[in-house]
Design a protein around this motif. Structure first.
Motif, PDB file in Angstrom:
ATOM      1  N   ILE A  21       0.851  -1.199   0.000  1.00 18.70           N
ATOM      2  CA  ILE A  21       0.000   0.000   0.000  1.00 18.70           C
ATOM      3  C   ILE A  21       0.885   1.247   0.000  1.00 18.70           C
ATOM      4  N   ASN A  22       0.295   2.397  -0.369  1.00 21.86           N
ATOM      5  CA  ASN A  22       1.003   3.679  -0.406  1.00 21.86           C
ATOM      6  C   ASN A  22       1.178   4.188   1.028  1.00 21.86           C
ATOM      7  N   ILE A  23       2.415   4.482   1.392  1.00 24.31           N
ATOM      8  CA  ILE A  23       2.682   4.913   2.772  1.00 24.31           C
ATOM      9  C   ILE A  23       1.956   6.235   3.104  1.00 24.31           C
ATOM     10  N   GLU A  24       1.791   7.078   2.063  1.00 29.53           N
ATOM     11  CA  GLU A  24       1.082   8.349   2.281  1.00 29.53           C
ATOM     12  C   GLU A  24      -0.373   8.101   2.688  1.00 29.53           C
ATOM     13  N   ASP A  25      -1.024   7.154   1.969  1.00 29.03           N
ATOM     14  CA  ASP A  25      -2.421   6.806   2.290  1.00 29.03           C
ATOM     15  C   ASP A  25      -2.520   6.204   3.685  1.00 29.03           C
ATOM     16  N   GLN A  26      -1.552   5.361   4.024  1.00 30.52           N
ATOM     17  CA  GLN A  26      -1.561   4.715   5.341  1.00 30.52           C
ATOM     18  C   GLN A  26      -1.398   5.743   6.453  1.00 30.52           C
ATOM     19  N   MET A  27      -0.480   6.714   6.251  1.00 31.87           N
ATOM     20  CA  MET A  27      -0.264   7.753   7.257  1.00 31.87           C
ATOM     21  C   MET A  27      -1.520   8.602   7.430  1.00 31.87           C
TER      22      MET A  27
END
Length: 852
Positions: A21-27
Motif C-alpha cells: 500500500i502507499n505509505i502516504e495513504d496509510q499515514m
C-alpha cells in the motif's frame, strides 16, 4: 537441484499475502483515526453533560464504589485503582489529576469531588500523592448521576468488554456552562468559561418558556462568566461576542483596593485574582519588573494570604497609587484575558456553540432523560401493579389458594395449578408462592389495596407525562428550580461595563483644552482655563514665546478625548487624539508636529476638524467634510471616507499645481457655505449645490477670484439664522454682520462686498461664524494673544469698515483668530497686560453704504 527449486516455489504463497500500500495513504488513514480518537474520546467535552470521558468515568466509578456524599471518605488510591481497572486504561496520574482538579475550589466554579488532605494550592503547589489523600462525591455531583439506574442514558462496553459504562450522564446540572471546560485536540481546541448556576438556570427556564428567545435576551439572565476566584470582568464587549458567536476575549482583573495605613502610606490590597493565574508566579514576575524599573512606585510586596487571598503592595510616598495600580494591570497578571472558544461534541461531532446553542443541547438532553426515566418508571409501576393484581386475586380466594398449595406435591405443581385455576401469569403465581404468612393479615391486605390504588394513579400520571410535551418541560423546569434552590449562590466575578483594553483615556481627564499650532508646525495643548478674557481693544496677554520668524497659526479648542482630523495644504488627512498632543504652558513653544504624526517636512497643517468618535456608522454616513482651496475650489466628501485612521495619513483632496488647501469643516449636508476673499468680498450658497465626491477628487468652483493677487481667506458653514458673520482684517479691524445680509447666490460667482477694505484696515485675513455666547481669541505675529467676548461687538452693515479689535504695534499684523465657547462662571477681566483700562472712545465705525 529439483528439490531446491520446489522448496523455493513453496515460499511464494507467503509472499503473496503481503499487501503493498502507499505509505502516504496509510499515514493519512492512521492519523485521521488518531485525530478522531483524541477529539471524541479525550479532549472535547460532550455538550450534554459538559464532561470528557475521563471525568465521566471518575464520577461514575465513585458512584459504583459507593463513595457518595453521605458515606465516609475513601483513599484516593482506591478510587483511582477502581476507575483505572474498570473504565480508564491509561496512566494513574491522568485519573488522579482529573479527580484533584474536580476537588479544587479555585479550578471549578462548583467542585464535584469532596477532597480531604492536601489538594494543592493557588500558588501552583502540587497535591499530595494519592496514597495520602481521600475523597468522596459532593452532593452536586450526585445530581449529575441522578436516575442513572433508570435507563436514562445509553451504556457502552468498557475497554475489555467485561462491564458497561455510561456514554453520558443524566445530569440535572447544566455543567457545560456552569463549570466550563478546556482541552486541546488535533486541529482544534476548546476553552469554555464557567458561569453562575443561578443565572444559567434562570436563562434555561427562560429558553424553555420561549424557544425563539434571542441571545441578547438570554444575556439579561446570564450576565457573563463567573470565575471561581472572583475578580472583575473588565468590559462587556468580549462577553457579548462570546455569547453571540461562541468566540470572544474576556478581560479579567484582580479585585484591588487602595487603602491608607496608620502612618499615612498608601497600600494596594489585592483580595481576588484572575482565573487560572498562579499567585506565586505573578508576585515573582512583579518583583522582576520592579527590579527592571518597568514598574515604579512600589517599595515592598507582601503575600499575607491564609485561607483568603491578600496580597499587599506598598506604594512609595512620592508615587500615585492609582497610577501604580494601572501599571500593575498593564504589565502583570493582575489583568489577564480568557479566550473563549466554545467547541463541544454534539452527536459525536465537534461544534462551535453560542449561549443559546449550549442551553438548547442541555434542554434536549434533559428532555430525553425525562422521557426515558418516565418510560422506565411506568414499566416498573406496571410490573408491580401486575403482581399486586395477583395478590388481590389470591386474597379474594384465600381459602381455595391455600387448599390448592397444600394439595400440590411440588412448588411447580402449585404454580401451574394457580395459573390454570385463577388465570394468573407466571410472574403473579411465583409472587403468590413467595408471599409470607404475615401478608395474609387484615392490615396487610388493606396495605396491598392502598398500594395498588396509589400505583394506578401513578401509572395514569406517567402516561400523561409521556403524552404531553408541555408537562415534561414543566418537570424539567421544576427540577432545575429545585437544583437552583439547593446549590445556587451569588455571583463572584463583578462585571465592569467599560473599555476592554487599557487606553490612555483611563489616565486622562476629558477636560477642555486649547491646542496651538505654530507657523513652523510646533504643537502643544494647554488647559483652556489658563487664558483669561479681556475687553475689546486690549493689548492682550503673552500667549507664546515664539522663535524668530515663527508665530501661532491655529488655536483650536477641544476636549482631551476628541479625535482631530488634520488637513495639510497638500491635501492629505492625518488623525490625532487630542490627549496625544504633549501638554505645555501658555508660554511654551510646544513640540514639532512631525515628531507626533508622520507629516512630510515640506507640508503644513492648514485645517482641522474635531470629531467625537469614529465608530458611530450612522453619524459617519450623515455628516460630510467640505474643503476649500486658496484658488476658490470647493469639495464635499462623506465623513465615512475618513473614519479609518492610518499612521501615514491619506489623500483627502487632489490639489492642482499652484493651489493649496485652506479650510475644512464638518457639515450635516444641509448647511450654507460662506467663502471670503482677501479682496473683501464673500459668497453664500447652499451646500446642496455641491455633490459628494470621493477622497481623491479635485472638487468644483466655489467662488471666482477678483484678480491674480486675490485668494480665499476662509470658509464657514452656517446652519442657523442666529449665527452672524465675523470678518477680521490684517490691521486689527473687524465687524459682525447678520447672515441674512449676504444673499444666497449660485456657487462659483464673484460674491458681494463683506468689508470695506482700506489702507487703514488692510486686506481681509479671516471669516468666522459667531454668536453672543462665543469668545474670540486673536493672536498676532509677535505672539500677543487677546480674548474678547463677541457680545461686545455690535452687529453692523455688510459694507462697513468695522471697529478696532486689537491695538497693534507698528508693523505687527493679525496672524490668526479662533472662537471659543464661553464658560458660564467666567468673569470679564477688563485689565490688559500693561495694566491699562480698555479705551473704546476713539474706536470709529466708518460706514460706507455702497453695496456691490
Amino acid at each position: 537441484m529439483a528439490e531446491e527449486t520446489e522448496n523455493e516455489n513453496s515460499l511464494l504463497p507467503a509472499n503473496d499475502r503481503i499487501v503493498k500500500i502507499n505509505i502516504e495513504d496509510q499515514m493519512k488513514s492512521a492519523y485521521i483515526d488518531y485525530s478522531m480518537s483524541v477529539i471524541v474520546s479525550r479532549a472535547l467535552p460532550d455538550a450534554r453533560d459538559g464532561l470528557k470521558p475521563v471525568h465521566r468515568r471518575v464520577l461514575f466509578g465513585m458512584e459504583e464504589l459507593g463513595v457518595t456524599s453521605g458515606k465516609p471518605y475513601k483513599k484516593s488510591a482506591r478510587i483511582v485503582g477502581d476507575v483505572l481497572g474498570k473504565y480508564h486504561p491509561h496512566g494513574d496520574s491522568s485519573v488522579y489529576d482529573t479527580m484533584v482538579r474536580m476537588a479544587q475550589e479555585w479550578s471549578l466554579r462548583y467542585p464535584l469531588v469532596d477532597g480531604q488532605g492536601n489538594y494543592g494550592s493557588l500558588d501552583g503547589d502540587p497535591p499530595a500523592a494519592m496514597r495520602y489523600t481521600e475523597a468522596r462525591l459532593r452532593k452536586i455531583a450526585e445530581e449529575m448521576l441522578s436516575d442513572i439506574k433508570k435507563d436514562t442514558v445509553d451504556f457502552q462496553l468498557n475497554f475489555d468488554d467485561s462491564m458497561e459504562e455510561p456514554t453520558v450522564l443524566p445530569t440535572r446540572i447544566p455543567n457545560l456552562l456552569v463549570n466550563g471546560a478546556s482541552g486541546i485536540a488535533v486541529g482544534m481546541a476548546t476553552n469554555m468559561a464557567p458561569h453562575n448556576l443561578t443565572e444559567v438556570i434562570d436563562g434555561t427556564v427562560a429558553y424553555i418558556d420561549n424557544r425563539d428567545i434571542e441571545v441578547s435576551e438570554l444575556m439579561q439572565f446570564v450576565k457573563g462568566p463567573d470565575f471561581p476566584t472572583g475578580g472583575i470582568i473588565y468590559g462587556h464587549n468580549g462577553v457579548r461576542e462570546a455569547f453571540e458567536t461562541g468566540r470572544g476575549r474576556v478581560v479579567m482583573r484582580a479585585k484591588a483596593e487602595i487603602e491608607a495605613t496608620k502612618s499615612g502610606r498608601e497600600i494596594i490590597v489585592v483580595t481576588e485574582i484572575p482565573y487560572l493565574v498562579n499567585k506565586a508566579d505573578m508576585i515573582k514576575r512583579t518583583v522582576d519588573l520592579i527590579n527592571e524599573k518597568k514598574i515604579e512606585g512600589i517599595s515592598e510586596i507582601r503575600d499575607e494570604s491564609a485561607r483568603d487571598i491578600r496580597i499587599v503592595y506598598e506604594v512609595k510616598r512620592d508615587a500615585n497609587a492609582n497610577v501604580v495600580l494601572n501599571n500593575l494591570y498593564k504589565y502583570t497578571s493582575l489583568q489577564s484575558s480568557f479566550s473563549v472558544n466554545n467547541i463541544a461534541l454534539v452527536k459525536g461531532r465537534p461544534m462551535l456553540m453560542n449561549l443559546k446553542d449550549m442551553i438548547h443541547e442541555f434542554v434536549e438532553h434533559r428532555h430525553e432523560v425525562v422521557i426515558r426515566r418516565t418510560k422506565y418508571e411506568l414499566a416498573e409501576a406496571e410490573k408491580r401493579a401486575h403482581i399486586l393484581e395477583g395478590y388481590l386475586i389470591a386474597l379474594d380466594h384465600l381459602d381455595e389458594v391455600i387448599k390448592l398449595i397444600r394439595n400440590s406435591d411440588t412448588p411447580e405443581d402449585a404454580r401451574v395449578g394457580l395459573m390454570e385455576r385463577f388465570g394468573l401469569s407466571d410472574l403473579q403465581a411465583r409472587a403468590i408462592l413467595d408471599m409470607t404468612l404475615r401478608r395474609l393479615t387484615g392490615l396487610e391486605r388493606d396495605k396491598i389495596k392502598e398500594e395498588y390504588a396509589e400505583l394506578m394513579k401513578t401509572i395514569e400520571y406517567l402516561k400523561l407525562v409521556l403524552s404531553d410535551e408541555s408537562l415534561r418541560m414543566q418537570i424539567i423546569k421544576e427540577e432545575l428550580i429545585e437544583v437552583k434552590e439547593k446549590y445556587g449562590d451569588e455571583r463572584r466575578s463583578l462585571i465592569v461595563h467599560s473599555a476592554e483594553d487599557m487606553t490612555m483615556e483611563d489616565f486622562i481627564d476629558d477636560e477642555e483644552i486649547v491646542i496651538t499650532i505654530s507657523h513652523n508646525s510646533y504643537v502643544k495643548r494647554t488647559p483652556l482655563s489658563e487664558y483669561r478674557r479681556q475687553g475689546r481693544g486690549g493689548k492682550g496677554a503673552i500667549g507664546t514665546n515664539t522663535r524668530d520668524e515663527d508665530f501661532t497659526e491655529h488655536i483650536i479648542t477641544a476636549t482631551a478625548h476628541n479625535y482631530m482630523l488634520l488637513f495639510t495644504e497638500a491635501g492629505r488627512c492625518f488623525w490625532l487624539r487630542a490627549f496625544e498632543i504633549p501638554e505645555g504652558s501658555r508660554t511654551s513653544r510646544g513640540r514639532a508636529l512631525q515628531n507626533i504624526i508622520n507629516i512630510p517636512k515640506d507640508d503644513k497643517i492648514k485645517a482641522y476638524i474635531l470629531v467625537k468618535n469614529l465608530k458611530d456608522q450612522e453619524y459617519l454616513e450623515n455628516n460630510f467634510i467640505i474643503m476649500c482651496t486658496k484658488q476658490g475650489t470647493i469639495k464635499k466628501t462623506s465623513l465615512e471616507a475618513y473614519s479609518r485612521p492610518r499612521a501615514n495619513g491619506i489623500n483627502a483632496i487632489n490639489i492642482n499645481e499652484g493651489d493649496q488647501l485652506l479650510e475644512a469643516c464638518l457639515t450635516s449636508g444641509k448647511s450654507e457655505i460662506v467663502m471670503a476673499l482677501r479682496s473683501g468680498r464673500a459668497i453664500r450658497f447652499n451646500e446642496s449645490t455641491v455633490r459628494p465626491m470621493g477622497r481623491t477628487a479635485t472638487g468644483v468652483r466655489g467662488v471666482t477670484l477678483a484678480g491674480p493677487e486675490d485668494e480665499v481667506v476662509g470658509m464657514i458653514s452656517v446652519d442657523s439664522s442666529e449665527i452672524s458673520v465675523l470678518v477680521v482684517s490684517e490691521k486689527g479691524y473687524g465687524k459682525r454682520t447678520d447672515i441674512d445680509d449676504y444673499r444666497i447666490t449660485n456657487r462659483g460667482g464673484k460674491g458681494v462686498k463683506t468689508i470695506n477694505v482700506t489702507e487703514k484696515t488692510g486686506n481681509l485675513v479671516a471669516i468666522k461664524g459667531v454668536t453672543d455666547q462665543d469668545d474670540l481669541m486673536i493672536i498676532n505675529k509677535s505672539g500677543i494673544v487677546i480674548r474678547i467676548g463677541v457680545d461686545s461687538l455690535r452687529v453692523m452693515g455688510r459694507a462697513t469698515q468695522g471697529v478696532r479689535l486689537i491695538t497693534l504695534k507698528e508693523h505687527d499684523e493679525i496672524a490668526s483668530i479662533t472662537k471659543v465657547v464661553r464658560e458660564e462662571d467666567e468673569n470679564l477681566d477688563e485689565e490688559n497686560v500693561e495694566g491699562q483700562q480698555t479705551d473704546n472712545t476713539d474706536l470709529t465705525d466708518d460706514v460706507n453704504t455702497e453695496e456691490q
